[in-house]
Design an enzyme around this catalytic site. Structure first.
Site, short mmCIF file in Angstrom:
data_model
loop_
_atom_site.label_atom_id
_atom_site.label_comp_id
_atom_site.label_asym_id
_atom_site.label_seq_id
_atom_site.Cartn_x
_atom_site.Cartn_y
_atom_site.Cartn_z
CG ASP A 66 6.67 -7.38 -12.10
OD1 ASP A 66 7.61 -6.79 -11.53
OD2 ASP A 66 6.86 -8.26 -12.95
CD GLU A 135 -1.87 -1.79 -2.23
OE1 GLU A 135 -2.50 -2.53 -2.98
OE2 GLU A 135 -1.83 -1.95 -0.98
#
Length: 256
Positions: A66, A135
């Protein structure tokens, strides 16, 4: 259903416990409370469940960290950085617990969501599922995911998923070994697996997993370095700036 849970939903059907990741307003992203609640739910299952089915929402299994939660702390904030250790420990619970764990996957699976799936004993997915590691787009890499992913699909495919940041389909994930059973109706596939799995004794599951852990010790061996790398990346001010900007505007780092 346990009323004190905010980020997951629990239901029991005999020896099967269903844990649903449930943050519909946050794209089923991972925060500290979700980690804590999942770990607590699994601990509660230690003495009675034979099979754990981990589920998400119809359109998203789990979207990863998150970023709004992460960006709420400044670069020196310790709370956001401490998520790596409990998250890794949670995935170890899924991998080593005294039950069979099944990730039942529909929709999008990104970043830490891939970690949840890879940690489970089995992954059952729909053809339309999409698995990705995003990522690197934010100056990060999936440090905690990789030990679990590599043992499933190998070094090079994990390396490719990390660098490409491209999503692969449920069917391709099956061909690579990340998914164990795939089809247009994952509910049907799940129902086909449960009858035999629930007939395996808990003692057999415990002894089998203990034996398997001696054959493959890669997860526990990789833990210290995975957590250190994760903490270092999220402490980097430039990475935190990218994350905060994306959380606030939805813009990727290269977008004006």
């Amino acid at each position: 259903m346990s009323s004190h849970y905010e980020t997951i939903r629990i239901r029991h059907q005999g020896p099967v416990t269903y844990i649903q990741l449930y943050r519909p307003d946050a794209d089923n992203s991972i925060n500290g409370r979700m980690i804590m609640e999942c770990s607590e739910a699994l601990m509660d299952c230690n003495n009675h469940a034979r099979v754990i089915v981990l589920e998400g929402l119809p359109d998203v299994f789990c979207s990863g960290a998150d970023f709004k939660h992460v960006s709420s702390y400044d670069a020196a904030g310790s709370e956001a950085l401490d998520v790596a250790a409990p998250l890794y420990a949670l995935w170890e619970q899924l991998a080593n617990g005294p039950y069979v764990t099944i990730a039942h996957v529909k929709g999008k699976v990104n970043a830490g969501g891939v970690g949840f799936a890879a940690a489970c004993d089995m992954v059952i997915a729909e053809d339309s599922a999409q698995f990705s590691l995003s990522e690197m787009l934010f100056g990060l890499f999936p440090a905690c995911v990789l030990p679990f992913l590599i043992r499933r699909i190998g070094y090079q495919r994990s390396h490719y998923l990390t660098l490409s940041t491209q999503a692969i389909s449920g069917r391709q994930a099956y061909e690579w070994g990340l998914v164990d059973a795939v089809g247009p109706d994952s509910e049907l596939l799940l129902r086909k697996h449960l009858p035999r799995l629930t007939r395996i004794s808990r003692e057999s599951i415990v002894y089998y997993k203990l034996y398997m852990s001696k054959l493959r010790d890669d997860i526990s061996a990789a833990k210290p370095e995975a957590i250190r790398a994760n903490q270092t990346m999220f402490a980097d001010p430039s990475n935190r700036e990218r994350i905060s900007r994306y959380a606030a505007t939805g813009l990727f780092p290269w977008e004006a």
